[in-house]
Design a protein around this motif. Structure first.
Motif, mmCIF file in Angstrom:
data_model
loop_
_atom_site.group_PDB
_atom_site.id
_atom_site.type_symbol
_atom_site.label_atom_id
_atom_site.label_comp_id
_atom_site.label_asym_id
_atom_site.label_seq_id
_atom_site.Cartn_x
_atom_site.Cartn_y
_atom_site.Cartn_z
ATOM 1 N N LYS A 1 0.822 -1.216 0.000
ATOM 2 C CA LYS A 1 0.000 0.000 0.000
ATOM 3 C C LYS A 1 0.855 1.266 0.000
ATOM 4 O O LYS A 1 0.344 2.365 0.145
ATOM 5 C CB LYS A 1 -0.940 0.007 1.217
ATOM 6 C CG LYS A 1 -1.884 -1.173 1.270
ATOM 7 C CD LYS A 1 -2.777 -1.201 0.061
ATOM 8 C CE LYS A 1 -3.683 -2.409 0.075
ATOM 9 N NZ LYS A 1 -4.373 -2.618 -1.170
ATOM 10 N N GLY A 2 2.177 1.096 -0.109
ATOM 11 C CA GLY A 2 3.068 2.251 -0.147
ATOM 12 C C GLY A 2 3.408 2.811 1.214
ATOM 13 O O GLY A 2 3.856 3.952 1.326
ATOM 14 N N LEU A 3 3.195 2.039 2.261
ATOM 15 C CA LEU A 3 3.521 2.483 3.615
ATOM 16 C C LEU A 3 4.739 1.711 4.098
ATOM 17 O O LEU A 3 4.736 0.490 4.126
ATOM 18 C CB LEU A 3 2.336 2.239 4.553
ATOM 19 C CG LEU A 3 1.074 3.024 4.201
ATOM 20 C CD1 LEU A 3 -0.124 2.459 4.922
ATOM 21 C CD2 LEU A 3 1.261 4.488 4.546
ATOM 22 N N TRP B 1 1.022 5.219 11.217
ATOM 23 C CA TRP B 1 0.706 6.645 11.188
ATOM 24 C C TRP B 1 1.079 7.215 9.828
ATOM 25 O O TRP B 1 1.963 6.680 9.154
ATOM 26 C CB TRP B 1 1.478 7.376 12.286
ATOM 27 C CG TRP B 1 1.208 6.820 13.639
ATOM 28 C CD1 TRP B 1 1.977 5.922 14.316
ATOM 29 C CD2 TRP B 1 0.076 7.071 14.468
ATOM 30 N NE1 TRP B 1 1.398 5.618 15.523
ATOM 31 C CE2 TRP B 1 0.235 6.305 15.654
ATOM 32 C CE3 TRP B 1 -1.051 7.878 14.340
ATOM 33 C CZ2 TRP B 1 -0.689 6.329 16.684
ATOM 34 C CZ3 TRP B 1 -1.963 7.897 15.372
ATOM 35 C CH2 TRP B 1 -1.789 7.134 16.526
ATOM 36 N N PRO B 2 0.457 8.324 9.433
ATOM 37 C CA PRO B 2 0.838 8.955 8.166
ATOM 38 C C PRO B 2 2.325 9.314 8.178
ATOM 39 O O PRO B 2 2.863 9.717 9.208
ATOM 40 C CB PRO B 2 -0.032 10.212 8.112
ATOM 41 C CG PRO B 2 -1.164 9.949 9.041
ATOM 42 C CD PRO B 2 -0.628 9.044 10.104
ATOM 43 N N MET B 3 2.956 9.149 7.046
ATOM 44 C CA MET B 3 4.385 9.432 6.957
ATOM 45 C C MET B 3 4.609 10.934 6.814
ATOM 46 O O MET B 3 3.873 11.604 6.083
ATOM 47 C CB MET B 3 4.989 8.688 5.770
ATOM 48 C CG MET B 3 4.724 7.208 5.855
ATOM 49 S SD MET B 3 6.085 6.100 5.616
ATOM 50 C CE MET B 3 7.066 6.780 4.370
ATOM 51 N N ASN C 1 0.962 13.776 1.784
ATOM 52 C CA ASN C 1 -0.385 14.310 1.962
ATOM 53 C C ASN C 1 -1.325 13.320 2.627
ATOM 54 O O ASN C 1 -2.446 13.661 2.962
ATOM 55 C CB ASN C 1 -0.973 14.747 0.615
ATOM 56 C CG ASN C 1 -0.281 15.983 0.091
ATOM 57 O OD1 ASN C 1 0.229 16.793 0.855
ATOM 58 N ND2 ASN C 1 -0.246 16.122 -1.220
ATOM 59 N N GLU C 2 -0.873 12.097 2.793
ATOM 60 C CA GLU C 2 -1.687 11.042 3.409
ATOM 61 C C GLU C 2 -2.079 11.449 4.823
ATOM 62 O O GLU C 2 -1.257 11.889 5.621
ATOM 63 C CB GLU C 2 -0.878 9.740 3.446
ATOM 64 C CG GLU C 2 -1.555 8.588 4.123
ATOM 65 C CD GLU C 2 -2.671 7.978 3.298
ATOM 66 O OE1 GLU C 2 -3.695 7.629 3.897
ATOM 67 O OE2 GLU C 2 -2.522 7.867 2.081
ATOM 68 N N LYS C 3 -3.370 11.332 5.143
ATOM 69 C CA LYS C 3 -3.857 11.648 6.480
ATOM 70 C C LYS C 3 -4.395 10.425 7.202
ATOM 71 O O LYS C 3 -4.633 10.468 8.393
ATOM 72 C CB LYS C 3 -4.953 12.718 6.403
ATOM 73 C CG LYS C 3 -4.443 14.052 5.946
ATOM 74 C CD LYS C 3 -5.528 15.091 5.941
ATOM 75 C CE LYS C 3 -4.943 16.402 5.456
ATOM 76 N NZ LYS C 3 -5.932 17.445 5.344
ATOM 77 N N ASP C 4 -4.590 9.347 6.463
ATOM 78 C CA ASP C 4 -5.167 8.150 7.065
ATOM 79 C C ASP C 4 -4.192 7.471 8.017
ATOM 80 O O ASP C 4 -2.995 7.382 7.750
ATOM 81 C CB ASP C 4 -5.565 7.134 5.993
ATOM 82 C CG ASP C 4 -6.777 7.564 5.198
ATOM 83 O OD1 ASP C 4 -7.504 8.474 5.650
ATOM 84 O OD2 ASP C 4 -6.995 7.006 4.112
ATOM 85 N N HIS D 1 -9.500 10.057 11.287
ATOM 86 C CA HIS D 1 -8.610 9.679 10.192
ATOM 87 C C HIS D 1 -8.252 8.191 10.214
ATOM 88 O O HIS D 1 -7.468 7.736 9.384
ATOM 89 C CB HIS D 1 -7.316 10.497 10.238
ATOM 90 C CG HIS D 1 -7.535 11.962 10.043
ATOM 91 N ND1 HIS D 1 -7.951 12.511 8.855
ATOM 92 C CD2 HIS D 1 -7.410 13.004 10.901
ATOM 93 C CE1 HIS D 1 -8.073 13.820 8.982
ATOM 94 N NE2 HIS D 1 -7.754 14.148 10.215
ATOM 95 N N ALA D 2 -8.818 7.458 11.174
ATOM 96 C CA ALA D 2 -8.459 6.038 11.320
ATOM 97 C C ALA D 2 -9.240 5.167 10.341
ATOM 98 O O ALA D 2 -10.445 5.315 10.179
ATOM 99 C CB ALA D 2 -8.721 5.575 12.743
ATOM 100 N N ARG D 3 -8.496 4.277 9.698
ATOM 101 C CA ARG D 3 -9.089 3.239 8.851
ATOM 102 C C ARG D 3 -8.799 1.919 9.552
ATOM 103 O O ARG D 3 -7.640 1.547 9.731
ATOM 104 C CB ARG D 3 -8.432 3.230 7.470
ATOM 105 C CG ARG D 3 -8.779 4.427 6.627
ATOM 106 C CD ARG D 3 -8.032 4.434 5.318
ATOM 107 N NE ARG D 3 -8.258 3.222 4.547
ATOM 108 C CZ ARG D 3 -7.548 2.890 3.472
ATOM 109 N NH1 ARG D 3 -6.564 3.670 3.051
ATOM 110 N NH2 ARG D 3 -7.815 1.777 2.815
#
Length: 161
Positions: A34-36, A61-63, A67-70, A129-131
Motif C-alpha cells: 500500500k506504499g507504507l 501513522w501517516p508518513m 499528503n496522506e492523512k489516514d 482519520h483512522a481506517r
C-alpha cells in the motif's frame, strides 16, 4: 488443486522478513503493497503490539512529508483456515472503544499495556482519520465480511488481497 494464498506468499515473507513471525511479516508486506514503509525513517510511525496489545496488531501513522492523512489500524490474521468472529472480538472491542464515549475508552485503556497507552490516546484524538482494517490470508464467509463492514472495518481476505 488451487494453492492457498498463505502458501503462495510464505516464501516471500520468509525471504523479505526473515526475523519476523509470519503474522508480523504479513502485516509489513501488506503495508508495503500500500506504499507504507515499516522500516528506516518511518519506524517511529509503525507500532506492532505484543501481549495486552488491546486488539490491534499495527498502527501505521501517516508518513511525514506526504499528503496522506489516514491512520491504518490493522488486525492481521495469518491463518490457513477462516477466523471466526470470536477470534476478532478483541479487535472489534478496541475499535468500539476508540470510536466510543470517553468512559468506554478509558475502561478499555486500563486493559492494555502501559507502553501503548500514549499511542492509543493519540489514535483516539485522530480517530476521524483512522481506517480499521482486517487482513487475512484465509477466505472469510460472506456473512462475516458483511458484519465487519457494517462496523466500519475494511476486510482484505484471500479474495481481496
Amino acid at each position: 488443486m488451487k494453492k492457498k494464498l498463505s502458501d503462495i506468499i510464505m516464501p516471500a515473507l520468509k525471504q523479505e522478513f526473515p526475523q519476523s513471525p509470519l503474522w508480523k511479516a504479513f502485516a509489513q508486506w501488506w503495508l508495503l503493497t500500500k506504499g507504507l514503509d515499516s522500516s528506516g525513517s518511518a519506524k517511529e510511525n509503525f507500532i506492532v503490539d505484543g501481549s495486552k496489545d488491546g486488539g490491534f496488531d499495527v498502527i501505521a501513522w501517516p508518513m511525514p512529508g506526504f499528503n496522506e492523512k489516514d491512520i491504518h489500524v490493522i488486525q492481521s490474521k495469518y491463518y490457513k483456515s477462516m477466523p471466526n468472529l470470536k477470534n476478532l472480538g478483541r479487535f472489534i472491542e478496541a475499535i468500539n472503544a476508540v470510536r466510543g464515549p470517553r468512559k468506554i475508552f478509558n475502561e478499555w485503556l486500563d486493559t492494555v499495556s502501559l507502553n501503548l497507552r500514549t499511542a492509543y490516546e493519540k489514535l483516539r484524538e485522530q480517530r476521524k482519520h483512522a481506517r480499521f482494517i482486517l487482513i487475512t490470508t484465509a477466505k472469510l464467509h460472506k456473512n462475516h465480511i458483511k458484519h465487519l463492514e457494517q462496523k466500519g472495518i475494511e476486510v482484505h481476505d484471500r479474495d481481496r488481497i
